[in-house]
Structures are given as structure tokens and as C-alpha cells.
Design a protein around this motif. Sequence first.
Motif, PDB file in Angstrom:
ATOM      1  N   ASP A  81     -22.256  14.016  33.722  1.00  0.00           N
ATOM      2  CA  ASP A  81     -21.868  14.551  35.023  1.00  0.00           C
ATOM      3  C   ASP A  81     -20.638  15.447  34.916  1.00  0.00           C
ATOM      4  O   ASP A  81     -20.503  16.419  35.657  1.00  0.00           O
ATOM      5  N   VAL A  82     -19.738  15.088  33.999  1.00  0.00           N
ATOM      6  CA  VAL A  82     -18.444  15.770  33.897  1.00  0.00           C
ATOM      7  C   VAL A  82     -18.086  15.955  32.434  1.00  0.00           C
ATOM      8  O   VAL A  82     -18.374  15.095  31.596  1.00  0.00           O
ATOM      9  N   ILE A  83     -17.440  17.086  32.133  1.00  0.00           N
ATOM     10  CA  ILE A  83     -16.826  17.318  30.823  1.00  0.00           C
ATOM     11  C   ILE A  83     -15.349  17.606  31.053  1.00  0.00           C
ATOM     12  O   ILE A  83     -14.991  18.360  31.966  1.00  0.00           O
ATOM     13  N   THR A  84     -14.481  16.987  30.256  1.00  0.00           N
ATOM     14  CA  THR A  84     -13.051  17.326  30.314  1.00  0.00           C
ATOM     15  C   THR A  84     -12.563  17.742  28.929  1.00  0.00           C
ATOM     16  O   THR A  84     -13.048  17.239  27.919  1.00  0.00           O
ATOM     17  N   HIS A  85     -11.609  18.663  28.920  1.00  0.00           N
ATOM     18  CA  HIS A  85     -10.934  18.984  27.653  1.00  0.00           C
ATOM     19  C   HIS A  85      -9.540  19.520  27.955  1.00  0.00           C
ATOM     20  O   HIS A  85      -9.267  20.025  29.053  1.00  0.00           O
ATOM     21  N   ASN A  86      -8.646  19.394  26.998  1.00  0.00           N
ATOM     22  CA  ASN A  86      -7.301  19.962  27.145  1.00  0.00           C
ATOM     23  C   ASN A  86      -6.893  20.737  25.893  1.00  0.00           C
ATOM     24  O   ASN A  86      -5.746  20.675  25.445  1.00  0.00           O
ATOM     25  N   PHE A  87      -7.852  21.487  25.340  1.00  0.00           N
ATOM     26  CA  PHE A  87      -7.561  22.354  24.202  1.00  0.00           C
ATOM     27  C   PHE A  87      -6.969  23.670  24.690  1.00  0.00           C
ATOM     28  O   PHE A  87      -7.073  24.025  25.870  1.00  0.00           O
ATOM     29  N   ARG A  88      -6.393  24.421  23.766  1.00  0.00           N
ATOM     30  CA  ARG A  88      -5.884  25.746  24.122  1.00  0.00           C
ATOM     31  C   ARG A  88      -7.041  26.653  24.527  1.00  0.00           C
ATOM     32  O   ARG A  88      -8.183  26.444  24.122  1.00  0.00           O
ATOM     33  N   PRO A  89      -6.743  27.685  25.331  1.00  0.00           N
ATOM     34  CA  PRO A  89      -7.801  28.610  25.756  1.00  0.00           C
ATOM     35  C   PRO A  89      -8.569  29.177  24.561  1.00  0.00           C
ATOM     36  O   PRO A  89      -7.976  29.593  23.567  1.00  0.00           O
ATOM     37  N   GLY A  90      -9.899  29.160  24.664  1.00  0.00           N
ATOM     38  CA  GLY A  90     -10.753  29.750  23.635  1.00  0.00           C
ATOM     39  C   GLY A  90     -11.320  28.773  22.639  1.00  0.00           C
ATOM     40  O   GLY A  90     -12.295  29.093  21.940  1.00  0.00           O
ATOM     41  N   VAL A  91     -10.749  27.573  22.536  1.00  0.00           N
ATOM     42  CA  VAL A  91     -11.204  26.615  21.512  1.00  0.00           C
ATOM     43  C   VAL A  91     -12.618  26.133  21.806  1.00  0.00           C
ATOM     44  O   VAL A  91     -13.493  26.140  20.929  1.00  0.00           O
ATOM     45  N   MET A  92     -12.887  25.707  23.029  1.00  0.00           N
ATOM     46  CA  MET A  92     -14.230  25.212  23.354  1.00  0.00           C
ATOM     47  C   MET A  92     -15.256  26.343  23.274  1.00  0.00           C
ATOM     48  O   MET A  92     -16.399  26.136  22.838  1.00  0.00           O
ATOM     49  N   GLU A  93     -14.872  27.547  23.679  1.00  0.00           N
ATOM     50  CA  GLU A  93     -15.770  28.701  23.598  1.00  0.00           C
ATOM     51  C   GLU A  93     -16.139  29.000  22.156  1.00  0.00           C
ATOM     52  O   GLU A  93     -17.277  29.400  21.859  1.00  0.00           O
ATOM     53  N   LYS A  94     -15.209  28.784  21.252  1.00  0.00           N
ATOM     54  CA  LYS A  94     -15.455  29.021  19.824  1.00  0.00           C
ATOM     55  C   LYS A  94     -16.637  28.182  19.321  1.00  0.00           C
ATOM     56  O   LYS A  94     -17.383  28.612  18.435  1.00  0.00           O
ATOM     57  N   TYR A  95     -16.818  27.010  19.896  1.00  0.00           N
ATOM     58  CA  TYR A  95     -17.907  26.113  19.483  1.00  0.00           C
ATOM     59  C   TYR A  95     -19.101  26.178  20.428  1.00  0.00           C
ATOM     60  O   TYR A  95     -19.982  25.309  20.395  1.00  0.00           O
ATOM     61  N   GLY A  96     -19.143  27.207  21.277  1.00  0.00           N
ATOM     62  CA  GLY A  96     -20.255  27.338  22.202  1.00  0.00           C
ATOM     63  C   GLY A  96     -20.243  26.322  23.318  1.00  0.00           C
ATOM     64  O   GLY A  96     -21.291  25.995  23.883  1.00  0.00           O
ATOM     65  N   LEU A  97     -19.055  25.821  23.652  1.00  0.00           N
ATOM     66  CA  LEU A  97     -18.937  24.772  24.674  1.00  0.00           C
ATOM     67  C   LEU A  97     -18.055  25.198  25.842  1.00  0.00           C
ATOM     68  O   LEU A  97     -17.447  24.366  26.519  1.00  0.00           O
ATOM     69  N   GLY A  98     -17.962  26.516  26.065  1.00  0.00           N
ATOM     70  CA  GLY A  98     -17.286  27.003  27.262  1.00  0.00           C
ATOM     71  C   GLY A  98     -18.117  26.703  28.503  1.00  0.00           C
ATOM     72  O   GLY A  98     -19.284  26.304  28.421  1.00  0.00           O
ATOM     73  N   TYR A  99     -17.538  26.919  29.663  1.00  0.00           N
ATOM     74  CA  TYR A  99     -18.209  26.572  30.919  1.00  0.00           C
ATOM     75  C   TYR A  99     -19.555  27.273  31.067  1.00  0.00           C
ATOM     76  O   TYR A  99     -20.569  26.648  31.415  1.00  0.00           O
TER      77      TYR A  99
ATOM     78  N   TYR B 154     -17.089  20.886  35.035  1.00  0.00           N
ATOM     79  CA  TYR B 154     -16.383  21.216  33.797  1.00  0.00           C
ATOM     80  C   TYR B 154     -14.899  21.327  34.125  1.00  0.00           C
ATOM     81  O   TYR B 154     -14.483  22.187  34.903  1.00  0.00           O
ATOM     82  N   ALA B 155     -14.093  20.440  33.558  1.00  0.00           N
ATOM     83  CA  ALA B 155     -12.686  20.335  33.943  1.00  0.00           C
ATOM     84  C   ALA B 155     -11.776  20.470  32.733  1.00  0.00           C
ATOM     85  O   ALA B 155     -11.942  19.757  31.742  1.00  0.00           O
ATOM     86  N   SER B 156     -10.810  21.390  32.825  1.00  0.00           N
ATOM     87  CA  SER B 156      -9.945  21.630  31.675  1.00  0.00           C
ATOM     88  C   SER B 156      -8.474  21.643  32.078  1.00  0.00           C
ATOM     89  O   SER B 156      -8.114  21.995  33.203  1.00  0.00           O
ATOM     90  N   ILE B 157      -7.635  21.253  31.114  1.00  0.00           N
ATOM     91  CA  ILE B 157      -6.182  21.351  31.259  1.00  0.00           C
ATOM     92  C   ILE B 157      -5.650  22.252  30.155  1.00  0.00           C
ATOM     93  O   ILE B 157      -5.951  22.053  28.976  1.00  0.00           O
TER      94      ILE B 157
ATOM     95  N   HIS C 291      -3.910  15.617  38.729  1.00  0.00           N
ATOM     96  CA  HIS C 291      -4.508  16.761  39.423  1.00  0.00           C
ATOM     97  C   HIS C 291      -5.933  17.025  38.937  1.00  0.00           C
ATOM     98  O   HIS C 291      -6.817  17.379  39.735  1.00  0.00           O
ATOM     99  N   LEU C 292      -6.160  16.838  37.632  1.00  0.00           N
ATOM    100  CA  LEU C 292      -7.513  17.041  37.103  1.00  0.00           C
ATOM    101  C   LEU C 292      -8.474  16.014  37.716  1.00  0.00           C
ATOM    102  O   LEU C 292      -9.581  16.362  38.123  1.00  0.00           O
ATOM    103  N   ALA C 293      -8.038  14.775  37.789  1.00  0.00           N
ATOM    104  CA  ALA C 293      -8.880  13.730  38.385  1.00  0.00           C
ATOM    105  C   ALA C 293      -9.180  14.044  39.851  1.00  0.00           C
ATOM    106  O   ALA C 293     -10.312  13.862  40.320  1.00  0.00           O
ATOM    107  N   GLN C 294      -8.184  14.554  40.582  1.00  0.00           N
ATOM    108  CA  GLN C 294      -8.393  14.923  41.983  1.00  0.00           C
ATOM    109  C   GLN C 294      -9.445  16.028  42.095  1.00  0.00           C
ATOM    110  O   GLN C 294     -10.335  15.983  42.951  1.00  0.00           O
ATOM    111  N   GLY C 295      -9.332  17.049  41.230  1.00  0.00           N
ATOM    112  CA  GLY C 295     -10.287  18.143  41.252  1.00  0.00           C
ATOM    113  C   GLY C 295     -11.699  17.677  40.931  1.00  0.00           C
ATOM    114  O   GLY C 295     -12.676  18.120  41.554  1.00  0.00           O
ATOM    115  N   ILE C 296     -11.806  16.785  39.955  1.00  0.00           N
ATOM    116  CA  ILE C 296     -13.116  16.248  39.571  1.00  0.00           C
ATOM    117  C   ILE C 296     -13.734  15.466  40.728  1.00  0.00           C
ATOM    118  O   ILE C 296     -14.927  15.621  41.040  1.00  0.00           O
ATOM    119  N   LEU C 297     -12.949  14.639  41.388  1.00  0.00           N
ATOM    120  CA  LEU C 297     -13.469  13.845  42.496  1.00  0.00           C
ATOM    121  C   LEU C 297     -13.937  14.749  43.642  1.00  0.00           C
ATOM    122  O   LEU C 297     -14.987  14.511  44.243  1.00  0.00           O
TER     123      LEU C 297
END
Length: 390
Positions: A95-113, A125-128, A179-185
Motif C-alpha cells: 500500500d505504501v513505500i517509504t524511503h529517506n535516501f538522497r534525491p536520485g538514489v531510488m530512481e537509480k534503481y528504477g524505484l522512483g515514484y 509513495y512517501a519520501s524524506i 510529518h511523513l506519517a501524517q501525509g501517509i495517513l
Amino acid sequence: MKNRLPLKGVTILEFSQYLSGPSAGLRLADFGARVIKIERPETGDAGRKLAIKNMWAGSDSLLFNTINRNKESAVADLKNEDDRLFIQALIKKADVITHNFRPGVMEKYGLGYNEVKKINASIIYASISGYGNTGPWKNLPGQDLLLQAVSGLAYTTGNHSDAPVPFGLSIGDYMAGSHLAQGILAALIRRHKTKQPALIEVSLLESILDFQFELLTTFYANGIQPKRSEISNGNPLLAPPYGIYKTKDGYIAIAMTNLDVLAHALDCDAILLYEQEHVFIQRDAIKKLLADHLATHITTYWLEKLHRQKIWAIQVLNWKQLRAEEAYKGLKTEQHVELNNGGSFITTRCPVKINGEYLFSAAKAPALGEHNQKIKQEINSTIKKIKSIA
């Protein structure tokens, strides 16, 4: 209570590490969500080796065990084709994905939004990030102390003559996680009604700036940064007596009240030399008189006088003193959490009460990759489908 928790049936894939992202996962797990940590092989979440006061629980830090209780762990090498299929199958079921990597890291692995949305059209899709996903600071290290420093927060604590003083805890991490939890809810509620996906973005910098909204609003209005008082600073915006004062045997905190009421309560005629309309201009002089006066008697003496006049004041307690108080005991704020070695430790429970019940959970933090086999069995048919399409 567990079967009646509001997020029962919600699955969250936590690619997060250290404190901010995992703190959001912790709160959502307390509310009943199934939180699966996706960790790198061998080392896992870097927070496993981030020890507080050099305290460990087996091979992992006590901090990791505290902030990752009640979760599952699966390891995956995102460079490995089979592991990527495993992750894709998990995303389909999540239902939800969270990550707190630097910008571009998840995209590098094909896991951007945008990529993830192709796998699961209703994903939240929730990121910090540290400083936001764009702009000149986007690749700076998003570490709590650094954010406190650059955000101006260090000029709110301590007295005027002190150097900048950081909070004695990771306030930016915890605020961003909240704040991330609030946004997800919020996104989960909308998706329940509309089936729409959502991209939730939080940064430590924005969370710390929001934390300072009172002070920043005054700065935006007049262009002047509020100054800490020279003595007993409690809040740079507030007039005396607001602050903490030394007594003969400890410390006392006094909140807002008029000077004439305070003078009468404390038998301190000296502060009546100042008019209430001058409290901001003469803040430090008034606080100096109060500090000298309060140092002449013990805390309980002053509390009795202040409470008689219904002035807001309280003793300053350390944790040992607090823990002995009946008021603290009545909150039932402590809970035991299991450890992988069979032992346990005490930490705080979820601070939210639902339907009159406290939310306790003794479930331990996971060992690295502990749930790989179980999870793969659950999604084996989904993995086969993806392979057949490929």
C-alpha cells in the motif's frame, strides 16, 4: 486490541534507514500496519550500527531495536535480477513505500515514484530528504545536527550570551517522521475514497522550519530575529517570568503571568518597579531580580506560594525523579520490548490512545533478513506472473 487497530491490513515497504523514515514506520506499525524493512544484504539499515551511548542489544544498536520494533526485515540486492523481481512483486502487494535516501538514489534503481506507479497504480509513495529534492542544497548530508544548525533552531535554546545551542535530541528526524506519517495517513484516506495514488514529500529542513513557525512568523513581520533573554530564557518571544530559575535546592519553571500577580505571590516588591507594558524592554533586568529572589528559598516553598495564586509553575525534574511520580506511573508510558537474544528492554509506548486503550507492542525489531523466506512464500505466485510477462 491488535485486531482492532486502524491500519490493520495496510502493508508498508520501508526502504528507510537511520531515524526519520523508520520513526514514521514505527508509528504506523503501532497503528496496526505491517511494516517490512527492505535492507541491503550483509549490513542492512545503517541504523543497526548507530549506537546511542555505546549501548547494544546483540549485534545491533539499542537505538535500532527501539525505533524498529514491531517490523519485519527482508534483504534485497537491487543490482540482482532475482531480487529486483522480488521487490517488484512486493510493490504489487504493498500500500505504501517509504524511503529517506538522497534525491536520485531510488530512481537509480528504477524505484522512483513514476516507475513504481507503473507496477502499482494506487501506491502511496512517501519520501524524506534533507533539504528538498531540488535546489542547491539537495545533495547536502541530511543529518539532524546539521539541519538544526542551518535552520536557525540553535538560536532558540540557551541564553543570549551562549553560543548556538542544539536540542539534546534528534528533533528534526522525529518531526519529519511525524510529518511523513501524517501525509501517509491523509493519502490513505483519499485513496480509500478515490483509488488515487499519492506522492508524499517531506524534508528535514521544512519540518524544522515548520517547528519554528511562531518565531519565524514574527521575523517575517518585522525582519528582526527574536533574541534569547540573557537570564532564564524559556522562549525568545515571551516576556518575564517565562523561563527556568535556580532555587536553593533545585530549579523551578514559571510560565506566563502578570508582574503584579507574581510580585504578590512571591513577596517580591522589587519587580513592581517595572510596569507590565515594559516587560519586553526590561526583560533581562526583571528576570535578574526574579533569579536573585528565587535563589533564597527551596523549590517547594516557592511552588506553594505560586500555586496558591494559581500561577503556572512546576518543579524541574530529572528522569529519575519523574519516574518516581505517581502522575508519571499513571500514564503507563513504559513498555517492555523483546530482543532477538531472548532478553528485553524498556522503552516508551505509542503516545496515542485509541478507544480508551493504550497501544502497547512487545514485538521485537527484526534480525537482518529474518522474514525473507516467509515473505517470498507469500508472494511466490506474483513473482511467477512477473517472470512470465517478462
